[in-house]
Design a protein around this motif. Structure first.
Motif, PDB file in Angstrom:
ATOM      1  N   GLN A 298      24.749 -69.977   3.408  1.00 13.84           N
ATOM      2  CA  GLN A 298      24.468 -71.411   3.382  1.00 13.84           C
ATOM      3  C   GLN A 298      25.707 -72.249   3.647  1.00 13.84           C
ATOM      4  O   GLN A 298      25.605 -73.391   4.095  1.00 13.84           O
ATOM      5  N   ALA A 299      26.878 -71.680   3.405  1.00 15.59           N
ATOM      6  CA  ALA A 299      28.123 -72.398   3.664  1.00 15.59           C
ATOM      7  C   ALA A 299      28.651 -72.149   5.078  1.00 15.59           C
ATOM      8  O   ALA A 299      29.740 -72.604   5.419  1.00 15.59           O
ATOM      9  N   GLY A 300      27.884 -71.405   5.879  1.00 12.51           N
ATOM     10  CA  GLY A 300      28.326 -71.101   7.233  1.00 12.51           C
ATOM     11  C   GLY A 300      29.369 -70.002   7.297  1.00 12.51           C
ATOM     12  O   GLY A 300      30.094 -69.891   8.282  1.00 12.51           O
ATOM     13  N   TYR A 301      29.426 -69.183   6.235  1.00 15.62           N
ATOM     14  CA  TYR A 301      30.410 -68.095   6.183  1.00 15.62           C
ATOM     15  C   TYR A 301      29.679 -66.758   6.283  1.00 15.62           C
ATOM     16  O   TYR A 301      28.454 -66.706   6.345  1.00 15.62           O
ATOM     17  N   TYR A 302      30.440 -65.654   6.300  1.00 18.72           N
ATOM     18  CA  TYR A 302      29.846 -64.336   6.420  1.00 18.72           C
ATOM     19  C   TYR A 302      28.882 -64.056   5.270  1.00 18.72           C
ATOM     20  O   TYR A 302      29.095 -64.490   4.132  1.00 18.72           O
ATOM     21  N   ARG A 303      27.835 -63.261   5.551  1.00 20.45           N
ATOM     22  CA  ARG A 303      26.920 -62.789   4.517  1.00 20.45           C
ATOM     23  C   ARG A 303      27.311 -61.371   4.125  1.00 20.45           C
ATOM     24  O   ARG A 303      27.663 -60.562   4.971  1.00 20.45           O
ATOM     25  N   GLY A 304      27.228 -61.058   2.834  1.00 20.83           N
ATOM     26  CA  GLY A 304      27.512 -59.692   2.405  1.00 20.83           C
ATOM     27  C   GLY A 304      27.681 -59.588   0.908  1.00 20.83           C
ATOM     28  O   GLY A 304      27.790 -60.591   0.196  1.00 20.83           O
ATOM     29  N   ASN A 305      27.690 -58.336   0.439  1.00 17.96           N
ATOM     30  CA  ASN A 305      27.871 -58.058  -0.977  1.00 17.96           C
ATOM     31  C   ASN A 305      28.410 -56.636  -1.095  1.00 17.96           C
ATOM     32  O   ASN A 305      27.805 -55.707  -0.550  1.00 17.96           O
ATOM     33  N   PRO A 306      29.536 -56.423  -1.775  1.00 22.64           N
ATOM     34  CA  PRO A 306      30.074 -55.062  -1.882  1.00 22.64           C
ATOM     35  C   PRO A 306      29.127 -54.096  -2.582  1.00 22.64           C
ATOM     36  O   PRO A 306      29.275 -52.875  -2.436  1.00 22.64           O
ATOM     37  N   ALA A 307      28.146 -54.625  -3.334  1.00 16.80           N
ATOM     38  CA  ALA A 307      27.161 -53.749  -3.953  1.00 16.80           C
ATOM     39  C   ALA A 307      26.294 -53.049  -2.910  1.00 16.80           C
ATOM     40  O   ALA A 307      25.630 -52.048  -3.216  1.00 16.80           O
ATOM     41  N   LEU A 308      26.291 -53.580  -1.676  1.00 16.71           N
ATOM     42  CA  LEU A 308      25.528 -52.970  -0.592  1.00 16.71           C
ATOM     43  C   LEU A 308      26.381 -52.062   0.295  1.00 16.71           C
ATOM     44  O   LEU A 308      25.910 -51.589   1.331  1.00 16.71           O
ATOM     45  N   ALA A 309      27.627 -51.838  -0.088  1.00 15.62           N
ATOM     46  CA  ALA A 309      28.470 -50.888   0.652  1.00 15.62           C
ATOM     47  C   ALA A 309      27.816 -49.510   0.597  1.00 15.62           C
ATOM     48  O   ALA A 309      27.231 -49.112  -0.414  1.00 15.62           O
ATOM     49  N   HIS A 310      27.912 -48.774   1.685  1.00 14.00           N
ATOM     50  CA  HIS A 310      27.141 -47.536   1.799  1.00 14.00           C
ATOM     51  C   HIS A 310      27.580 -46.461   0.816  1.00 14.00           C
ATOM     52  O   HIS A 310      26.736 -45.752   0.248  1.00 14.00           O
ATOM     53  N   TYR A 311      28.869 -46.311   0.596  1.00 11.52           N
ATOM     54  CA  TYR A 311      29.297 -45.248  -0.313  1.00 11.52           C
ATOM     55  C   TYR A 311      28.816 -45.480  -1.751  1.00 11.52           C
ATOM     56  O   TYR A 311      28.274 -44.553  -2.374  1.00 11.52           O
ATOM     57  N   PRO A 312      28.960 -46.685  -2.320  1.00  9.66           N
ATOM     58  CA  PRO A 312      28.380 -46.900  -3.650  1.00  9.66           C
ATOM     59  C   PRO A 312      26.866 -46.692  -3.685  1.00  9.66           C
ATOM     60  O   PRO A 312      26.333 -46.208  -4.687  1.00  9.66           O
ATOM     61  N   LEU A 313      26.171 -47.040  -2.608  1.00  9.20           N
ATOM     62  CA  LEU A 313      24.731 -46.787  -2.561  1.00  9.20           C
ATOM     63  C   LEU A 313      24.442 -45.287  -2.605  1.00  9.20           C
ATOM     64  O   LEU A 313      23.443 -44.854  -3.196  1.00  9.20           O
ATOM     65  N   PHE A 314      25.301 -44.493  -1.978  1.00 16.21           N
ATOM     66  CA  PHE A 314      25.135 -43.041  -2.046  1.00 16.21           C
ATOM     67  C   PHE A 314      25.348 -42.549  -3.475  1.00 16.21           C
ATOM     68  O   PHE A 314      24.606 -41.678  -3.960  1.00 16.21           O
ATOM     69  N   GLU A 315      26.342 -43.096  -4.148  1.00 21.52           N
ATOM     70  CA  GLU A 315      26.564 -42.717  -5.549  1.00 21.52           C
ATOM     71  C   GLU A 315      25.377 -43.133  -6.417  1.00 21.52           C
ATOM     72  O   GLU A 315      24.987 -42.399  -7.341  1.00 21.52           O
ATOM     73  N   ASP A 316      24.775 -44.279  -6.133  1.00 23.19           N
ATOM     74  CA  ASP A 316      23.568 -44.692  -6.854  1.00 23.19           C
ATOM     75  C   ASP A 316      22.433 -43.697  -6.630  1.00 23.19           C
ATOM     76  O   ASP A 316      21.658 -43.399  -7.551  1.00 23.19           O
ATOM     77  N   LEU A 317      22.338 -43.189  -5.399  1.00 20.73           N
ATOM     78  CA  LEU A 317      21.305 -42.196  -5.105  1.00 20.73           C
ATOM     79  C   LEU A 317      21.521 -40.927  -5.924  1.00 20.73           C
ATOM     80  O   LEU A 317      20.564 -40.326  -6.436  1.00 20.73           O
ATOM     81  N   LEU A 318      22.773 -40.511  -6.070  1.00 20.47           N
ATOM     82  CA  LEU A 318      23.056 -39.352  -6.909  1.00 20.47           C
ATOM     83  C   LEU A 318      22.638 -39.605  -8.353  1.00 20.47           C
ATOM     84  O   LEU A 318      22.134 -38.695  -9.032  1.00 20.47           O
ATOM     85  N   ASP A 319      22.825 -40.829  -8.843  1.00 11.60           N
ATOM     86  CA  ASP A 319      22.322 -41.186 -10.177  1.00 11.60           C
ATOM     87  C   ASP A 319      20.816 -40.932 -10.254  1.00 11.60           C
ATOM     88  O   ASP A 319      20.316 -40.329 -11.218  1.00 11.60           O
ATOM     89  N   GLN A 320      20.091 -41.400  -9.231  1.00 13.91           N
ATOM     90  CA  GLN A 320      18.634 -41.244  -9.218  1.00 13.91           C
ATOM     91  C   GLN A 320      18.217 -39.784  -9.114  1.00 13.91           C
ATOM     92  O   GLN A 320      17.144 -39.404  -9.590  1.00 13.91           O
ATOM     93  N   LEU A 321      19.064 -38.968  -8.498  1.00  6.72           N
ATOM     94  CA  LEU A 321      18.787 -37.533  -8.406  1.00  6.72           C
ATOM     95  C   LEU A 321      19.207 -36.776  -9.660  1.00  6.72           C
ATOM     96  O   LEU A 321      19.057 -35.554  -9.732  1.00  6.72           O
ATOM     97  N   GLY A 322      19.742 -37.488 -10.635  1.00  5.23           N
ATOM     98  CA  GLY A 322      20.090 -36.880 -11.903  1.00  5.23           C
ATOM     99  C   GLY A 322      21.437 -36.199 -11.935  1.00  5.23           C
ATOM    100  O   GLY A 322      21.691 -35.343 -12.797  1.00  5.23           O
ATOM    101  N   VAL A 323      22.334 -36.592 -11.022  1.00  4.04           N
ATOM    102  CA  VAL A 323      23.666 -35.979 -10.965  1.00  4.04           C
ATOM    103  C   VAL A 323      24.653 -36.882 -11.690  1.00  4.04           C
ATOM    104  O   VAL A 323      24.895 -38.021 -11.272  1.00  4.04           O
ATOM    105  N   GLY A 324      25.232 -36.388 -12.786  1.00  6.21           N
ATOM    106  CA  GLY A 324      26.182 -37.172 -13.557  1.00  6.21           C
ATOM    107  C   GLY A 324      27.560 -37.205 -12.923  1.00  6.21           C
ATOM    108  O   GLY A 324      27.872 -36.422 -12.017  1.00  6.21           O
ATOM    109  N   ARG A 325      28.395 -38.110 -13.434  1.00  6.90           N
ATOM    110  CA  ARG A 325      29.737 -38.263 -12.868  1.00  6.90           C
ATOM    111  C   ARG A 325      30.563 -36.993 -13.017  1.00  6.90           C
ATOM    112  O   ARG A 325      31.264 -36.578 -12.086  1.00  6.90           O
ATOM    113  N   GLU A 326      30.488 -36.350 -14.184  1.00 10.42           N
ATOM    114  CA  GLU A 326      31.283 -35.142 -14.391  1.00 10.42           C
ATOM    115  C   GLU A 326      30.853 -34.042 -13.426  1.00 10.42           C
ATOM    116  O   GLU A 326      31.698 -33.324 -12.866  1.00 10.42           O
ATOM    117  N   GLU A 327      29.542 -33.915 -13.193  1.00 14.87           N
ATOM    118  CA  GLU A 327      29.058 -32.893 -12.268  1.00 14.87           C
ATOM    119  C   GLU A 327      29.572 -33.148 -10.852  1.00 14.87           C
ATOM    120  O   GLU A 327      29.917 -32.215 -10.133  1.00 14.87           O
TER     121      GLU A 327
END
Length: 278
Positions: free
Chosen positions: A122-151
């Motif tokens: 709305q301010a005429g600047y770039y759109r984006g959010n680091p929460a949508l970065a692909h690598y963190p999204l992959f880590e979120d998917l591992l959460d959903q697959l039941g893979v913990g951080r230590e594993e």
């Protein structure tokens, strides 16, 4: 000044930096590499069908994604940023500023990886959010697959996943080889993201706003993916980076890296339980 279709403008600018005779030689060599990929057993690998048919359990998919994470996902943006730096290698041959069109194209890839979206806010600047970065999204998917951080941190990858990881890292000094490996990695993503998406959906995970929403090809209308565009961009960068004396070493490395990805999916197929005949 024209600001529309930045991808086309960057490709034109890349070609303009290379002497026409060298460009034609490099383009011919790249077409040979593309044919090698098209005819490789990685294309049409049986793992794609098995995944798309939902023939893996949630536990199987957790292991596959841990392998995938180590093989390339975790270091992909590292390699992308290093490729941007390595474009400086073309300036001694092609002149001051010749690195910038390739950096421009690599930035389009990085913007997607980092969570930016086409358009302005709305301010005429770039759109984006680091929460949508692909690598963190992959880590979120591992959460959903039941893979913990230590594993994740203690997981011991298979030798082929480890070889893929180290092959990519070994190219961090050579623009042509690193670009080649990134191109093959993007092709691998184009081939396997749609069936992986289907496999994850089959075990009850919503993929609409996650990692697999953003991976696949630009012609999949339901998803927001540009991996085929990024693959094509990288071929142009490779055509700028190449010199004829590199052709044979690059061809050898391409065949080796393709072979590793095929072996990677061979390894994952060991988890597959063939359906019983009725």
């Amino acid at each position: 000044m024209d600001l529309d279709n930045p991808r086309r403008l960057a490709k034109q600018a890349i070609q303009a930096t290379v002497p026409p005779d060298l460009w034609e030689r490099n383009r011919g060599f790249v077409q040979e590499l593309q044919e090698t990929i098209h005819n490789h057993r990685l294309v049409g690998h049986s793992a794609g069908r098995a995944l798309a048919d939902g023939q893996f359990t949630k536990e199987d998919l957790a292991r596959i994604h841990l392998e995938y994470r180590h093989a390339g996902v975790k270091i992909f943006t590292d390699a992308l940023l290093i490729a941007q730096l390595l474009t400086k290698q073309v300036e001694s041959r092609l002149g001051p500023g010749s690195k910038m069109p390739s950096r421009f194209l690599l930035t389009l890839n990085a913007l997607d990886e980092f969570g930016f979206r086409p358009g302005v806010d709305q301010a005429g600047y770039y759109r984006g959010n680091p929460a949508l970065a692909h690598y963190p999204l992959f880590e979120d998917l591992l959460d959903q697959l039941g893979v913990g951080r230590e594993e994740r941190e203690t997981y011991t990858p298979t030798p082929v996943a480890d070889a893929l990881h180290h092959n990519l890292e070994s190219a961090y000094q050579d623009l042509a080889v690193l670009t080649l490996f990134l191109t093959i990695a993007e092709k691998q993503v184009v081939l396997f993201s749609p069936p992986l998406r289907e496999a994850v959906m089959a075990v009850g995970i919503d993929v609409k706003d996650g990692y697999y929403e953003f991976h696949g090809t630009s012609d999949e209308e339901e998803w927001t993916a540009y991996d085929d565009d990024h693959e094509d961009d990288l071929w142009y960068i490779l055509m700028q980076a190449l010199t004829p004396e590199q052709y044979e070493p690059v061809r050898t490395k391409a065949e080796h890296y393709l072979g590793l990805w095929s072996q990677f999916w061979d390894e994952q197929m060991k988890l597959w339980k063939a359906p019983m005949a009725s």
